[in-house]
Write a protein that holds these residues in place. Structure first.
Motif, PDB file in Angstrom:
ATOM      1  N   LEU A  51       0.837  -1.192   0.000  1.00 44.59           N
ATOM      2  CA  LEU A  51       0.000   0.000   0.000  1.00 44.59           C
ATOM      3  C   LEU A  51       0.875   1.247   0.000  1.00 44.59           C
ATOM      4  CD1 LEU A  51      -1.262  -2.222   2.265  1.00 44.59           C
ATOM      5  CD2 LEU A  51      -3.139  -0.641   2.044  1.00 44.59           C
ATOM      6  N   ARG A  52       0.504   2.232  -0.811  1.00 43.40           N
ATOM      7  CA  ARG A  52       1.220   3.513  -0.849  1.00 43.40           C
ATOM      8  C   ARG A  52       0.230   4.624  -0.541  1.00 43.40           C
ATOM      9  NH1 ARG A  52       2.448   5.675  -6.199  1.00 43.40           N
ATOM     10  NH2 ARG A  52       3.487   3.743  -6.696  1.00 43.40           N
ATOM     11  N   TYR A  53       0.678   5.601   0.222  1.00 40.26           N
ATOM     12  CA  TYR A  53      -0.171   6.749   0.563  1.00 40.26           C
ATOM     13  C   TYR A  53      -0.328   7.636  -0.659  1.00 40.26           C
ATOM     14  CZ  TYR A  53      -2.027  10.752   3.110  1.00 40.26           C
ATOM     15  OH  TYR A  53      -2.811  11.778   3.553  1.00 40.26           O
ATOM     16  N   ILE A  54      -1.572   7.998  -0.980  1.00 36.90           N
ATOM     17  CA  ILE A  54      -1.879   8.876  -2.097  1.00 36.90           C
ATOM     18  C   ILE A  54      -2.312  10.226  -1.503  1.00 36.90           C
ATOM     19  CG2 ILE A  54      -3.229   9.173  -4.221  1.00 36.90           C
ATOM     20  CD1 ILE A  54      -1.494   6.586  -4.159  1.00 36.90           C
ATOM     21  N   PRO A  55      -1.419  11.228  -1.528  1.00 31.42           N
ATOM     22  CA  PRO A  55      -1.721  12.502  -0.856  1.00 31.42           C
ATOM     23  C   PRO A  55      -2.968  13.212  -1.380  1.00 31.42           C
ATOM     24  CG  PRO A  55       0.601  12.408  -1.492  1.00 31.42           C
ATOM     25  CD  PRO A  55      -0.075  11.221  -2.096  1.00 31.42           C
ATOM     26  N   LYS A  56      -3.255  13.113  -2.683  1.00 36.36           N
ATOM     27  CA  LYS A  56      -4.413  13.825  -3.246  1.00 36.36           C
ATOM     28  C   LYS A  56      -5.725  13.383  -2.619  1.00 36.36           C
ATOM     29  CE  LYS A  56      -2.488  14.918  -7.747  1.00 36.36           C
ATOM     30  NZ  LYS A  56      -2.557  14.733  -9.186  1.00 36.36           N
ATOM     31  N   ILE A  57      -5.835  12.081  -2.331  1.00 37.42           N
ATOM     32  CA  ILE A  57      -7.087  11.577  -1.757  1.00 37.42           C
ATOM     33  C   ILE A  57      -6.934  11.190  -0.283  1.00 37.42           C
ATOM     34  CG2 ILE A  57      -8.148  10.880  -3.928  1.00 37.42           C
ATOM     35  CD1 ILE A  57      -7.122   8.074  -3.514  1.00 37.42           C
ATOM     36  N   TYR A  87       4.628   3.995   2.820  1.00 35.61           N
ATOM     37  CA  TYR A  87       4.158   2.652   2.492  1.00 35.61           C
ATOM     38  C   TYR A  87       3.667   1.936   3.739  1.00 35.61           C
ATOM     39  CZ  TYR A  87       6.779   3.269  -1.850  1.00 35.61           C
ATOM     40  OH  TYR A  87       7.245   3.741  -3.049  1.00 35.61           O
ATOM     41  N   ARG A  88       2.816   0.964   3.496  1.00 35.64           N
ATOM     42  CA  ARG A  88       2.408  -0.023   4.495  1.00 35.64           C
ATOM     43  C   ARG A  88       2.303  -1.357   3.767  1.00 35.64           C
ATOM     44  NH1 ARG A  88      -2.186   3.121   8.094  1.00 35.64           N
ATOM     45  NH2 ARG A  88      -0.699   4.533   9.065  1.00 35.64           N
ATOM     46  N   ILE A  89       2.488  -2.432   4.500  1.00 41.69           N
ATOM     47  CA  ILE A  89       2.413  -3.772   3.921  1.00 41.69           C
ATOM     48  C   ILE A  89       1.524  -4.625   4.815  1.00 41.69           C
ATOM     49  CG2 ILE A  89       3.735  -5.814   3.209  1.00 41.69           C
ATOM     50  CD1 ILE A  89       6.181  -3.950   2.916  1.00 41.69           C
ATOM     51  N   SER A  90       0.702  -5.463   4.187  1.00 36.56           N
ATOM     52  CA  SER A  90      -0.091  -6.425   4.954  1.00 36.56           C
ATOM     53  C   SER A  90       0.018  -7.788   4.276  1.00 36.56           C
ATOM     54  CB  SER A  90      -1.557  -5.982   5.043  1.00 36.56           C
ATOM     55  OG  SER A  90      -2.136  -5.936   3.765  1.00 36.56           O
ATOM     56  N   CYS A  91      -0.233  -8.835   5.026  1.00 40.84           N
ATOM     57  CA  CYS A  91      -0.240 -10.174   4.428  1.00 40.84           C
ATOM     58  C   CYS A  91      -1.692 -10.591   4.213  1.00 40.84           C
ATOM     59  CB  CYS A  91       0.511 -11.178   5.291  1.00 40.84           C
ATOM     60  SG  CYS A  91      -0.064 -11.339   6.969  1.00 40.84           S
ATOM     61  N   ALA A 101      -2.499  -3.619   8.482  1.00 39.66           N
ATOM     62  CA  ALA A 101      -1.317  -3.119   7.775  1.00 39.66           C
ATOM     63  C   ALA A 101      -0.209  -2.760   8.765  1.00 39.66           C
ATOM     64  CB  ALA A 101      -1.682  -1.910   6.932  1.00 39.66           C
ATOM     65  N   SER A 102       1.015  -2.861   8.279  1.00 35.41           N
ATOM     66  CA  SER A 102       2.185  -2.528   9.085  1.00 35.41           C
ATOM     67  C   SER A 102       2.169  -1.056   9.474  1.00 35.41           C
ATOM     68  CB  SER A 102       3.451  -2.810   8.278  1.00 35.41           C
ATOM     69  OG  SER A 102       3.529  -1.898   7.189  1.00 35.41           O
ATOM     70  N   LYS A 103       3.104  -0.706  10.323  1.00 36.98           N
ATOM     71  CA  LYS A 103       3.308   0.703  10.620  1.00 36.98           C
ATOM     72  C   LYS A 103       3.807   1.391   9.360  1.00 36.98           C
ATOM     73  CE  LYS A 103       4.305   0.078  15.480  1.00 36.98           C
ATOM     74  NZ  LYS A 103       5.280   0.245  16.558  1.00 36.98           N
ATOM     75  N   ASP A 104       3.633   2.691   9.319  1.00 37.84           N
ATOM     76  CA  ASP A 104       4.035   3.503   8.175  1.00 37.84           C
ATOM     77  C   ASP A 104       5.557   3.483   8.014  1.00 37.84           C
ATOM     78  OD1 ASP A 104       3.437   5.513   6.149  1.00 37.84           O
ATOM     79  OD2 ASP A 104       4.371   6.947   7.499  1.00 37.84           O
ATOM     80  N   ILE A 105       6.020   3.273   6.786  1.00 34.11           N
ATOM     81  CA  ILE A 105       7.452   3.393   6.470  1.00 34.11           C
ATOM     82  C   ILE A 105       7.585   4.578   5.516  1.00 34.11           C
ATOM     83  CG2 ILE A 105       7.315   1.636   4.659  1.00 34.11           C
ATOM     84  CD1 ILE A 105      10.453   1.987   6.611  1.00 34.11           C
ATOM     85  N   VAL A 106       8.468   5.491   5.863  1.00 33.07           N
ATOM     86  CA  VAL A 106       8.695   6.689   5.056  1.00 33.07           C
ATOM     87  C   VAL A 106       9.994   6.495   4.295  1.00 33.07           C
ATOM     88  CG1 VAL A 106       9.008   9.193   5.089  1.00 33.07           C
ATOM     89  CG2 VAL A 106       7.512   8.093   6.779  1.00 33.07           C
ATOM     90  N   ALA A 107       9.917   6.621   2.964  1.00 27.40           N
ATOM     91  CA  ALA A 107      11.086   6.408   2.111  1.00 27.40           C
ATOM     92  C   ALA A 107      11.243   7.610   1.182  1.00 27.40           C
ATOM     93  CB  ALA A 107      10.916   5.128   1.300  1.00 27.40           C
TER      94      ALA A 107
END
Length: 147
Positions: A51-57, A87-91, A101-107
């Motif tokens: 999952l990626r954060y989409i700032p517009k929405i 990003y966040r990742i889930s199984c 989902a995982s905690k937020d990772i900032v890259a």
């Protein structure tokens, strides 16, 4: 982007008993971010959702899935240089359950390298050619030049 080979998101049921993805790390270039995480060792896990954060929405959106339970990396490409991505990742399981989902990772992607300016060659030296160019503070990430 490739189609996600999974049931629609509305058909996923959050299962709080599934483990959260841990220890997410990243590596980046100017236009890619490589995510790595610890594999979840359970027989019911079928893969991972990225999952990626989409700032517009202002929401996290599933951008892809990794349909391999032992995979532990994903490459997000076609990104903008010198930009921040969340990003966040889930199984997930084959029967449509998904972990929290995982905690937020900032890259961050790397800076764009600007071309060398004011390149000059001085050739009136005995058996030598001297090269000089302008160095900008903006490119402090440059450690070496290849000539």
């Amino acid at each position: 982007m490739p189609a996600i080979n999974l049931p629609y998101l509305s058909k996923f049921k959050v299962d709080r008993t599934l483990p959260r993805i841990q220890n997410i790390r990243y590596r980046s270039s100017m236009d890619e971010i490589v995510l790595k995480w610890d594999v979840v060792h359970r027989r019911d896990i079928a893969g991972y959702r990225i999952l990626r954060y989409i700032p517009k929405i202002k929401i996290y959106k599933v951008i892809d899935s990794v349909n391999d339970p032992v995979a532990n990396s994903y490459v997000d490409s076609g990104l903008l240089p010198n930009s921040i991505y969340h990003y966040r990742i889930s199984c997930f399981t084959k029967d449509g359950r998904v972990s929290i989902a995982s905690k937020d990772i900032v890259a961050r992607t790397k800076y764009t390298l600007t071309p060398i300016k004011n390149l000059k060659a001085t050739s009136n030296l005995p058996k030598k050619i001297k090269l000089t160019w302008s160095i900008y503070n903006k490119n402090s990430i440059i450690r070496d030049y290849t000539i």
